[in-house]
Each structure stands twice: as structure tokens, then as C-alpha cells.
Design an enzyme around this catalytic site. Structure first.
Site: not given
Ligand SMILES: NC(=O)c1ccc[n+]([C@@H]2O[C@H](COP(=O)([O-])OP(=O)(O)OC[C@H]3O[C@@H](n4cnc5c(N)ncnc54)[C@H](OP(=O)(O)O)[C@@H]3O)[C@@H](O)[C@H]2O)c1
Length: 344
Positions: A149-150
């Protein structure tokens, strides 16, 4: 040429994959799906892609058509890759999933955070967490990649050098993180409206965000022990960008942290350790597959502050996914990803 399929081509990470792959010399997008836009030409919906995809239109997801690709990217909400990945893998197609479906190794924990049973626990054993700076060798041999994920990308890359060197007090790590609004995807939500998100900033999910178990899993691996992490995400009025401000207490003040970070990332094409005293800006990575990091120890104390910035849609999603594809297919890891960020 690597034949590419994309499931979820109308979302922000899907169109970012299209933008990046348009410049990739060894990849060709042959299938792109959308249930809501089936039949629409890609360049009609996204005029920035005019001249790049002359004969490509969105189609409804169909496993047989996707299975004719060498690799399929899932740029979809969680749960979709659970349903389709097994069939594609059985057909010999590699899968690179940008969602959270295969990021957590523990199916029970996934079910707890995502509020539904894990849809493909039998595939977890072979899923490789696609953070090249940690798992490059495993990615080379993988069939199924879980793209981080970011927030987890910016946060793990910032903490890793301290934890791998055994320098941080792992019982008390703090990640104070800010995200742009595109992090919530393209779907209409009140919180993403201009009048709601503009000119304002707020923390959210302080009691527990879905990225917490993912970040903790990665930090645990790096430290070789349990970690106590407080992760506080914030929504900020920008379109792209993640800014992670990370705090850790060091157990040995004599170590030269600048040297430690520079050495850790010396051979990493997409991690830039800035000179001592720097303050990386999110705009310095906008559109680029880069994580820029600076390490500080204010007033020479034992509290280390690491600043780590990425573009959530590039190093935080689609760029990292293409980086994984390059590694997976034995290509130069930088292919299609070497352009500089947009500035101003
Ligand atoms: N945005 C970010 O910064 C970011 C960063 C890292 C990871 N991610 C993750 O990447 C994934 C995609 O994010 P996004 O922001 O691009 O989302 P998005 O803008 O909401 O787009 C979702 C896409 O998935 C398709 N889709 C939705 N439900 C589907 C289903 N059941 N079957 C097939 N296709 C379906 C949608 O098209 P149709 O409904 O027309 O089919 C759309 O193209 C999410 O899991 C997200 O958590 C996002």
C-alpha cells in the site's frame, strides 16, 4: 513484449498504469476491464492517453481473455483478486495485485481488518510482498505479487535502515502520515468532494487503520521482533502525495545515521536519500517512481525523525507494480519508470 491485462482500468491506479505502460518499451496493454465503461475507448475517457492507445477499449472482466496475457494487474477494490487470481495462475498467467488481498500473510488477521473472510487463503503461501527493496530475489521467482500500500511503502522504507541495524527502540515507533485525496480512489464519496477536502486537514482512523497490520508485519520482519507502532493517517488537500514523518528513539547515539541510510539504499534505483538537513517535498516526487528520504536527529538527542515522501499513485501503487513486473520478467528494473517528477 510482455502482454499485459489490467482489471479495474477506470480507477486512479488503473489509469496510472496506462500512463506508465504507454512509455514502456517491453510491455503492451492488450486487455483493460471496466464493468461500467465497457465499450468505451480508453483515449475517449482519458484524453491524456490520446495517441498512445489507438485500438484499446474497456471490456467486462473475463477470465479466459485475461488468461491469454502474460501478466494481469488488479487495480480493484479488495476481494476482486481473491476471486480471480487462482484461475489466472492455473492458466500460467502471473498476477500483480495492487489491492490488499494478498498483503497480509495471516488470513484471520485479514478477515478482521477487512470485515469479510479471506477469499483465497490457499494462495497466501506463494504470495510475495512486492517491496523490491526487501524482497527482490523472491519477486524474481514469484507468480503472485502483492504490491504494498501507499502509506506502508513510505513508512517501511523510512524505518527499515534503523530497524535492520537494530538501532531503534521497537516498542515505541510513531508514523505520522499525510495523504492526498486520490489515495481514496476515484469513486464518489462525500469526504473526497472539493468542498469537504479542500482548505482543511484532518486525522482519521486513529484507533486503527487497515494499513497498520501491513506496516507492522513488514517492520516486524525487519526488526526480527515485535514492534509497537502508532500510525496516524491524515487527509490533506492535495491530489497526489504521501508524507510520512517517522519517529524512533535510538539506542546508540554514536551511529552516523546519514551514512547508514545512504549505505542501505546505495544500490536502490528508486530510493533517494537526500543530503543531511534536507526536507523532502511531496511535489518533488509527483508522477515519479521515487521515495525521497531525509534523516534528522534534532538537537543531537536520541529521537530520530525520518521524513519519507512518495507519490501514492506511483511508488505507492502503479509505479511499484510496474517495477515488480520488470523484475518478474527479467527486464531492467527501471524500464518505463525513469522519468523525473513534475515540478512545480
Ligand atoms: N489510490 C491509491 O492511491 C492507491 C494506492 C495504493 C493501493 N491502492 C489500492 O489499489 C486498488 C485500486 O485503487 P483505486 O484508487 O485505483 O480505486 P478506484 O479509483 O476506486 O478504481 C477501482 C477500479 O476497479 C473496478 N472495479 C470495482 N469493483 C470491481 C469488481 N467487483 N470487479 C472488477 N472490477 C471492479 C472499477 O471499475 P468498474 O466498476 O467500472 O468495473 C475501477 O476501475 C484498491 O484496492 C486500493 O486500495 C490505491
Amino acid at each position: 513484449m510482455v502482454k499485459v491485462g489490467i482489471v479495474g482500468g477506470t480507477g486512479y491506479t488503473g489509469v496510472e498504469l496506462l500512463r506508465l505502460l504507454a512509455q514502456h518499451p517491453q510491455a503492451e496493454v492488450v486487455v483493460i476491464t471496466s464493468r461500467s465503461e465497457a465499450g468505451t475507448r480508453v483515449d475517449e475517457m482519458y484524453p491524456n492517453l490520446r495517441g498512445h492507445y489507438d485500438n484499446l477499449s474497456f471490456t467486462v472482466p473475463d477470465t479466459q481473455t485475461l488468461a491469454a496475457c502474460d501478466v494481469v494487474f488488479f487495480a480493484t477494490p479488495h476481494g476482486v483478486a481473491h476471486a480471480l487470481a487462482g484461475e489466472l495462475l492455473a492458466a500460467g498467467t502471473k498476477v500483480i495485485d495492487l489491492s490488499a488481498d494478498f498483503r497480509l500473510q495471516d488470513a484471520e488477521e485479514w478477515a478482521k481488518w477487512y470485515g469479510q473472510p479471506h477469499g483465497a487463503p490457499e494462495l497466501l503461501g506463494e504470495a510475495v510482498y512486492g517491496l523490491p527493496e526487501v524482497n527482490r530475489e523472491q519477486i524474481k521467482k514469484a507468480r503472485l505479487i502483492a504490491v504494498p500500500g501507499c502509506y506502508p511503502t513510505a513508512t517501511q522504507l523510512g524505518f527499515l535502515p534503523l530497524l535492520e541495524a537494530g538501532l531503534a527502540d521497537t516498542s515505541r515507533l510513531i508514523a505520522d502520515c499525510k495523504s492526498g485525496v486520490s489515495g481514496a480512489g476515484r469513486g464518489a464519496k462525500v469526504g473526497s468532494l472539493f468542498c469537504e477536502a479542500g482548505e482543511s486537514m484532518m486525522a482519521y482512523s486513529v484507533k486503527g487503520h487497515r494499513h497498520l497490520p501491513e506496516i507492522s508485519q513488514g517492520l516486524r520482519r525487519a526488526a526480527g521482533s515485535d514492534v509497537g507502532l502508532t500510525f496516524v493517517p491524515h487527509l490533506t488537500p492535495m491530489i497526489r502525495g504521501i508524507h510520512s514523518t517517522l519517529y524512533a528513539t535510538v539506542v546508540d547515539k554514536s551511529v552516523n545515521l546519514q551514512e547508514l541510510f545512504e549505505k542501505r539504499y546505495a544500490n536502490e534505483p528508486f530510493v533517494d536519500v537526500m543530503p543531511a538537513g534536507s526536507h523532502p517535498e511531496t511535489r518533488s516526487v509527483r508522477g515519479a517512481n521515487v521515495c525521497r528520504i531525509a534523516v534528522h536527529r534534532p538537537q543531537g538527542g536520541d529521537l530520530v525523525v525520518v521524513l519519507s515522501v512518495i507519490d501514492n499513485l506511483v511508488k505507492g501503487a502503479s509505479g511499484q507494480a510496474v517495477q515488480n513486473m520488470n523484475i518478474l520478467f527479467g527486464l531492467d528494473e527501471r524500464l518505463g519508470l525513469s522519468h523525473a517528477a513534475l515540478l512545480p
